[in-house]
Design an enzyme around this catalytic site. Structure first.
Site, PDB file in Angstrom:
ATOM      1  N   ARG A   1       8.716  14.401  14.423  1.00 46.50           N
ATOM      2  CA  ARG A   1       7.354  13.862  14.397  1.00 46.50           C
ATOM      3  C   ARG A   1       7.054  13.152  15.720  1.00 46.50           C
ATOM      4  O   ARG A   1       5.971  13.265  16.277  1.00 46.50           O
ATOM      5  CB  ARG A   1       7.163  12.891  13.217  1.00 46.50           C
TER       6      ARG A   1
ATOM      7  N   TYR B   1     -20.167  18.685  16.271  1.00 41.62           N
ATOM      8  CA  TYR B   1     -19.408  19.407  15.254  1.00 41.62           C
ATOM      9  C   TYR B   1     -19.458  18.633  13.924  1.00 41.62           C
ATOM     10  O   TYR B   1     -19.314  17.403  13.910  1.00 41.62           O
ATOM     11  CB  TYR B   1     -17.957  19.566  15.736  1.00 41.62           C
TER      12      TYR B   1
ATOM     13  N   LYS C   1      -9.400  27.217  18.061  1.00 43.95           N
ATOM     14  CA  LYS C   1     -10.426  28.152  18.537  1.00 43.95           C
ATOM     15  C   LYS C   1      -9.895  28.970  19.722  1.00 43.95           C
ATOM     16  O   LYS C   1      -8.917  29.648  19.585  1.00 43.95           O
ATOM     17  CB  LYS C   1     -11.698  27.374  18.864  1.00 43.95           C
TER      18      LYS C   1
HETATM   19  C1  PLP Z   1     -13.508  23.444  14.975  1.00 39.30           C
HETATM   20  C2  PLP Z   1     -13.974  22.360  15.838  1.00 39.30           C
HETATM   21  C3  PLP Z   1     -13.453  21.066  15.721  1.00 39.30           C
HETATM   22  C4  PLP Z   1     -12.450  20.687  14.646  1.00 39.30           C
HETATM   23  O1  PLP Z   1     -11.238  21.348  14.810  1.00 39.30           O
HETATM   24  P1  PLP Z   1     -10.259  21.747  13.598  1.00 39.30           P
HETATM   25  O2  PLP Z   1      -9.137  22.404  14.319  1.00 39.30           O
HETATM   26  O3  PLP Z   1     -11.011  22.640  12.673  1.00 39.30           O
HETATM   27  O4  PLP Z   1      -9.850  20.485  12.916  1.00 39.30           O
HETATM   28  C5  PLP Z   1     -13.907  20.095  16.598  1.00 39.30           C
HETATM   29  N1  PLP Z   1     -14.837  20.383  17.536  1.00 39.30           N
HETATM   30  C6  PLP Z   1     -15.361  21.611  17.674  1.00 39.30           C
HETATM   31  C7  PLP Z   1     -16.390  21.857  18.724  1.00 39.30           C
HETATM   32  C8  PLP Z   1     -14.962  22.642  16.837  1.00 39.30           C
HETATM   33  O5  PLP Z   1     -15.504  23.856  16.965  1.00 39.30           O
END
Ligand code: PLP
Length: 378
Positions: free
Chosen positions: A46, A98, A195
């Protein structure tokens, strides 16, 4: 070294024990010591492990930061960055952020005694007027989701610093390949590595990259004390995905430009949102601070929910799903999906209408993507 070289090699020396070019996954919770006096680099997973350390080093290089810190999700990374605020502090944020970040601000920070002002960050005077003596941070996401607004990072960094506040930028949509907020004066960058950075829609993860060492202790504390850290396997997958980020982003963008042009001239599209279009409201700022426009395109279809539903039913390549930034094309209906938790009044204010469609344009052959869109709009 240049970006593409760093994406492949940054922080990734061959395995010291075997020479393996690709570092092994270290699925161990703990590390043995010889005696009470021996201190190892890694003691408990961790707190730190070799896979995480390697990817953190690479991401810090790509974002031109001093250090990077990985978390179990983008939301956990956002929360870690926001942890620099203490009760009594104040933060300024666009209302156009977001959904998960809005929820964190609205339901976690607000109840922890932190003041929040929502502004239109494209209006510098409105941002300047929102500062209070207690303002410690300005939060930014650019390009925004789903309307692809662009905010001027350099101008907002200058303003924030003049007022004694930090500027944090969620750089998920642009990626470090197209935009480096720290070079423009930001203090903190946050990514949902879920992403584009991982890029294959098979991992949830997040990252904080800091410009100055002074925030390293707080971020390391967040990893260790709150424990929202990614597994070595998730990190290893993300590192593999990251190696092709430059190639993927080039293809995403090329396809997105073609899709935006196609939609822009289609009689059933009322308006198209893509920072690369000359008609985009903030096109000039985008040209100044980004080296590419990314792979996200949103548009308003003539009609409403029923017309959108017909469109998504007819699509065969674009899958109707949340998320973005993977190699495959996705379509999203923001008002119901990513922004479903937003109050209606806020959706109306931002422009998340019942005919708004968001596309995450993948890296498939552009002829197939245009064919799919054309037949679904027919
Ligand atoms: C998806 C997203 C997040 C959150 O990320 P997770 O990995 O789903 O927790 C934050 N900011 C933006 C712009 C995103 O597209």
């Amino acid at each position: 070294m240049q970006f593409s070289t760093l994406a492949v090699w940054g922080g990734q020396d061959p395995d010291p024990q075997t020479g393996a070019v690709i570092s092994p996954i270290y699925p161990t919770s703990t590390y043995a010591r010889a005696d009470l006096d021996e201190h190892r680099t890694f003691e408990y997973s961790r707190t730190g492990n070799p896979n995480r350390a390697a990817l953190e080093k690479c991401l810090a290089m790509l974002e031109h930061g001093s250090q990077a810190f990985l978390f179990a999700s983008g939301v956990a990374a956002t929360h870690a960055a926001l942890s620099l605020l203490k009760p009594g502090d104040h933060i300024i944020s666009p209302d156009d952020i977001y959904g998960g970040t809005f929820r964190l601000l609205d339901q976690v920070l607000a109840t922890a005694g932190i003041g929040i002002s929502y502004v239109d960050a494209s209006d510098l005077q409105e941002v300047a007027a929102a500062f209070r003596p207690t303002t410690r941070m300005v939060w930014l996401e650019t390009p925004t989701n789903p309307l692809l607004k662009i905010f001027d990072i350099a101008a907002l960094a200058e303003l924030s610093h003049r007022k004694g506040a930090l500027l944090a930028v969620d750089n998920t949509f642009a990626t470090p390949y197209f935009q480096n907020p720290l070079d423009l004066g930001a203090d903190i960058v946050v990514h949902s590595t879920t992403k584009y950075i991982n890029g294959h829609s098979d991992v949830i993860g997040g990252c904080v990259i800091i410009a100055k060492e002074e925030h390293a202790g707080a971020m390391r504390f967040q990893q260790n004390a709150l424990g929202a850290v990614p597994s070595p396997f998730d990190v290893w997958l993300t590192q593999r995905g990251l190696k092709t980020l430059p190639l993927r982003m080039q293809q995403h963008e090329k396809n997105a430009v073609a899709v935006a042009d196609f939609l822009n001239s289609h009689p059933r599209c009322e308006s198209v949102f893509f920072p690369g279009l000359k008609t985009h409201k903030n096109h000039e700022v985008a040209c100044r601070q980004m080296s590419g426009f990314g792979g996200m395109v949103s548009f308003r279809i003539a009609g409403g929910r029923e017309e959108v539903n017909q469109f998504v039913r007819k699509l065969s390549l674009f899958s109707l799903a949340d998320s973005l930034g993977g190699v495959e094309s996705l379509v999203n209906y923001s008002t119901l999906m990513t922004h479903g938790s937003f109050p209606q009044a806020l959706k109306d204010k931002i422009g998340i209408t019942s005919n708004l469609v968001r596309l995450s344009v993948g890296i498939e052959d552009i002829e197939d993507l245009l064919y799919d869109l054309r037949q679904a709009l027919a």
